[in-house]
Structure formats: C-alpha cells, structure tokens
Scaffold this active site. Structure first.
Site, PDB file in Angstrom:
ATOM      1  N   LYS A 185       7.325   7.989 -17.310  1.00 52.19           N
ATOM      2  CA  LYS A 185       7.389   7.750 -15.639  1.00 52.19           C
ATOM      3  C   LYS A 185       8.417   6.449 -15.416  1.00 52.19           C
ATOM      4  O   LYS A 185       8.306   5.475 -16.229  1.00 52.19           O
ATOM      5  CB  LYS A 185       5.979   7.788 -15.221  1.00 52.19           C
ATOM      6  N   LYS A 212      -1.235   1.029 -22.041  1.00 48.91           N
ATOM      7  CA  LYS A 212      -1.007  -0.595 -22.026  1.00 48.91           C
ATOM      8  C   LYS A 212      -1.456  -1.197 -23.052  1.00 48.91           C
ATOM      9  O   LYS A 212      -0.762  -2.430 -23.177  1.00 48.91           O
ATOM     10  CB  LYS A 212      -1.413  -1.047 -20.536  1.00 48.91           C
ATOM     11  N   LYS A 217       7.488  -0.227 -13.239  1.00 51.08           N
ATOM     12  CA  LYS A 217       7.642  -1.613 -12.903  1.00 51.08           C
ATOM     13  C   LYS A 217       7.749  -2.486 -14.181  1.00 51.08           C
ATOM     14  O   LYS A 217       8.483  -3.328 -14.402  1.00 51.08           O
ATOM     15  CB  LYS A 217       6.555  -2.041 -12.133  1.00 51.08           C
TER      16      LYS A 217
HETATM   17  P1  ATP Z   1       3.197  -0.533 -13.710  1.00 50.01           P
HETATM   18  O1  ATP Z   1       4.349   0.144 -14.415  1.00 50.01           O
HETATM   19  O2  ATP Z   1       3.196  -2.205 -13.821  1.00 50.01           O
HETATM   20  O3  ATP Z   1       1.908   0.034 -14.046  1.00 50.01           O
HETATM   21  P2  ATP Z   1       3.736   0.896 -11.326  1.00 50.01           P
HETATM   22  O4  ATP Z   1       5.313   1.110 -11.443  1.00 50.01           O
HETATM   23  O5  ATP Z   1       2.933   2.019 -11.979  1.00 50.01           O
HETATM   24  O6  ATP Z   1       3.475  -0.448 -12.283  1.00 50.01           O
HETATM   25  P3  ATP Z   1       1.732   0.532  -9.502  1.00 50.01           P
HETATM   26  O7  ATP Z   1       1.654  -0.828  -8.779  1.00 50.01           O
HETATM   27  O8  ATP Z   1       0.710   0.532 -10.560  1.00 50.01           O
HETATM   28  O9  ATP Z   1       3.173   0.729 -10.207  1.00 50.01           O
HETATM   29  O10 ATP Z   1       1.644   1.568  -8.479  1.00 50.01           O
HETATM   30  C1  ATP Z   1       1.923   1.747  -6.993  1.00 50.01           C
HETATM   31  C2  ATP Z   1       2.019   3.243  -6.699  1.00 50.01           C
HETATM   32  O11 ATP Z   1       3.157   3.692  -7.085  1.00 50.01           O
HETATM   33  C3  ATP Z   1       0.732   3.893  -7.339  1.00 50.01           C
HETATM   34  O12 ATP Z   1       0.258   4.559  -6.264  1.00 50.01           O
HETATM   35  C4  ATP Z   1       1.494   4.760  -8.242  1.00 50.01           C
HETATM   36  O13 ATP Z   1       0.621   5.756  -8.589  1.00 50.01           O
HETATM   37  C5  ATP Z   1       2.762   5.192  -7.967  1.00 50.01           C
HETATM   38  N1  ATP Z   1       3.485   5.265  -8.927  1.00 50.01           N
HETATM   39  C6  ATP Z   1       4.084   4.307  -9.874  1.00 50.01           C
HETATM   40  N2  ATP Z   1       5.048   4.753 -10.457  1.00 50.01           N
HETATM   41  C7  ATP Z   1       5.125   5.955 -10.029  1.00 50.01           C
HETATM   42  C8  ATP Z   1       6.349   7.073 -10.482  1.00 50.01           C
HETATM   43  N3  ATP Z   1       7.099   6.742 -11.511  1.00 50.01           N
HETATM   44  N4  ATP Z   1       6.281   8.039  -9.637  1.00 50.01           N
HETATM   45  C9  ATP Z   1       5.578   8.072  -8.530  1.00 50.01           C
HETATM   46  N5  ATP Z   1       4.675   7.303  -8.224  1.00 50.01           N
HETATM   47  C10 ATP Z   1       4.415   6.404  -8.866  1.00 50.01           C
END
Ligand code: ATP
Ligand code: LTN
Length: 338
Positions: free
Chosen positions: A200, A119, A203
C-alpha cells in the site's frame, strides 16, 4: 445522521491513498452548515499525534507536521461550521481512556494485529506504545459516541478490535459505549505504491517515487505516474492479481476522474500504457489542484488554523469529558470529591 469520527497521523506527508481512501470521504460526508447534525458536531476529525509517537520520529518536527496536517485537512474542505477538527494530544481524555481500556483489551488480541507485526518486524527496539496503538485508537473512537469510522481498508482489523472492546466493556460494566462500525471507500480503498503495487502507498515507508503526495507539484505527479511500474503487456485491464500496477492506476483514474473502472477499460482499449498514464496524471493533477490552492492561502494565514484548533480542542474536550465520566463511573472508580 450518524456520528462520524476519524483520525490521521502526522507521521509524514499526506499522499493520494490518504486523500482518496479517507480524507476526501470525510469532506464529502460532512453535514450541511446550520443543520442539526452540524450543530451537534456529528463529524469529528482528529490529527492523532499520540499515535505518531509510537515509532521513532524527530521531536523537532512533530509540532510543525501536526500543524501542516491540520492545514491540509482544512484545505481539503473540512469546514469549521460543518465539522470539528482537533489535535489528539490537546484532549487529555484520549490517553486516560486508553489506560482504562487497557484492562479490557487482551494481550492475545493485540498480539494478532497485523499492523503491529508489519511495523515491529525487523526493528531493533519496539515501543510498548506501538503494541498498544489499537487501544488508543479504540479510545479515540469510543470517546465521542461514534457510530461510523470512515477509514481505508488497512484499518479493518483495528476497527473490529474497537468494536470488541466496546462490547466487552459494556458487557462487563454495563452499557457505556456506542459500538462503532467502520465504513470503507468503494474505489481506492487501498491505493498501492506506484513502484511496488503489491504494497500500500504509505506515509512512513521510504518510497518517494512510488508515493504521490497531495502537495506534489503537477510536474512531479506526472513524472511519478509516468514511471509507475506496469507490466510487459499493453492492455489496460483491471486484474489486481495478474496486473497489479495497471489495476492500481485504473483505481486511481476512476477515483480521481469519476469514471467507473469498467468504462475506463473501454476508454483506453488499444491506447497503450503511455496514453493511459498521461490521462491518469491529468486526472490526479486536476483532483488535487483545488486542495493545493487552498493550502497555499491558509499557509499565508496560520492564525486561522490556530483558531480552529483551539475551538476544536475545547469542543472535543467537553464531549470527551462526558463520556469519560460515564466510563470511570461504570468501571467503579471513586469520583473525585468536589
Ligand atoms: P503510515 O504509513 O505511517 O501507517 P498511512 O499512510 O497509513 O500512515 P494513516 O495516518 O495511518 O496513514 O492513515 C490515514 C488514513 O488514510 C486512514 O484512514 C487510512 O486507512 C488511510 N490510508 C492510508 N494509506 C492508504 C492507502 N494506501 N489507500 C487508501 N487509504 C489509505
Ligand atoms: N490508525 C489509524 C489512524 C487513527 C484513526 C483513529 C482512524 C487513529 N485513531 C480513530 C480512525 C479513528 C490509521 O489510519 N492508520
């Protein structure tokens, strides 16, 4: 039952990775209403807005994103009489415990966090908060005597750090914290981006075509899945190294339809990618439909979400204060005279 705690950032719209890797499991693992575990509030879920401040964001959008995410979690099935739901910044102890743990965590271990490297890479200005992010996450977890943390695979390193911090604190100051462990989904622990299946689904990355949002209209979900990157072959086979796109779709299919991957491979033998993608789209649309319906109903009644968050903040606050008192005492701080 084990005490479960997990968090999710209001950093963008909830996508299929968040739902399959994390939220759906939180919903499934809630204790039954009326049980001892439900009364003890053994399932605790938090919208972690303080974490979302560690990267650039639009202040005018933060509150509405936080509320929308809480609404979505309720729509997904986190029920008031089965789990505790609250907003991180409503409970002061999260920031306070972070400070105390900052003196236990080391610069060296934070510097090894791969999420920080990802990040912060290429950014002009990186906040100290982004570096400290994992310590705030450890505080979230340790404040509630958490046994288990259901998260996606990307959080393993952070969970290990939270464990190490708890163990070190207990060793240095006497037994204070429960040492937590992470729990990970069996399928879809890491849903990949549809356009770039070696990254992955996320968001905060800008990849609208590669990211399926839980609230996307069915037609759009179908369109995104149909344009997912696959490969020039034709066989539907699970092989993440050689066929990352197809393997990702197989994982998504398995997780949304309940069909094991090995069975799905047989089901789509010789079917071609077009037919396979249609089936994946149908399964995803069916899977999110009930969440979308409940979301629309809750959106029409924001008072219900407000009441839930108020009660959540009060209950979380009371629990966190107890652990906070234990931690400040153990660390040797002068108790406030009463
Ligand atoms: P960012 O991209 O802003 O880091 P994020 O999409 O990773 O956000 P978080 O709010 O950080 O989302 O995570 C919420 C939950 O979703 C966490 O338990 C994280 O491990 C899970 N998660 C996030 N992305 C994935 C993915 N691609 N596949 C499975 N689980 C995920
Ligand atoms: N960093 C987590 C979100 C998070 C979290 C937590 C998860 C913040 N605090 C406590 C579990 C427990 C992520 O998923 N990106």
């Amino acid at each position: 039952m084990a005490r479960v705690f997990s968090g999710i950032q209001p950093s963008g719209d909830v996508h299929l990775g968040n739902y399959l890797g994390a939220i759906r499991r939180w919903v499934e693992e809630q204790p039954p209403a009326g049980s001892e575990a439900a009364l003890r509030r053994d399932a605790i879920h938090c919208v972690v807005d303080l974490h979302a401040m560690t990267v650039p964001y639009v202040p005018a959008e933060m509150a509405s994103r936080t509320l929308a995410l809480a609404t979505l979690l309720m729509a997904a099935g986190l029920e008031p009489d089965r789990s505790l739901l609250f907003v991180q910044s409503h409970v002061r102890a999260h920031a306070e415990l972070t400070w105390i743990l900052n003196s236990v965590a080391t610069f060296g271990e934070l510097n090894r966090m791969t999420q920080f490297k990802e990040k912060s890479g290429g950014q002009e200005s990186v906040s100290a908060g982004l570096f400290d992010y994992p310590v705030l996450m450890a505080a979230d977890i340790l404040l509630y005597d958490t046994d288990e943390v259901p998260v996606g695979d990307d959080q393993r390193q952070h969970i290990e750090l939270a464990r190490d911090i708890a163990i070190r604190f207990n060793h240095r100051f006497g037994k204070t914290f429960v040492v937590p462990k992470g729990t990970y989904a069996e399928v879809a622990a890491r849903v990949m981006d549809l356009q770039n299946p070696t990254r992955k689904m996320s968001k905060s990355e800008e990849s609208p075509q590669g990211t399926i949002l839980v609230l996307d209209p069915p037609k759009l979900i179908e369109k995104k899945i149909k344009s997912a990157v696959t490969d020039s072959g034709t066989d539907v086979r699970y092989d993440p190294a050689e066929k990352p796109g197809v393997s990702n779709l197989l994982e998504i299919y398995a997780a949304t339809s309940g069909t094991p991957i090995s069975k799905a491979e047989i089901e789509f033998e010789g079917a071609g990618y077009g037919k396979f993608k249609q089936a994946v789209a149908d399964a995803v649309i069916e899977c999110v439909r009930p969440v979308q319906e409940r979301y629309a109903a809750l959106e029409a009644d924001p008072g219900e979400v407000d009441r839930r968050l108020l009660r959540g903040a009060e209950e979380a606050d009371a629990k966190a204060e107890e652990v906070m008192a234990r931690a400040t005492r153990a660390a040797g701080l002068l108790p406030r005279p009463r």
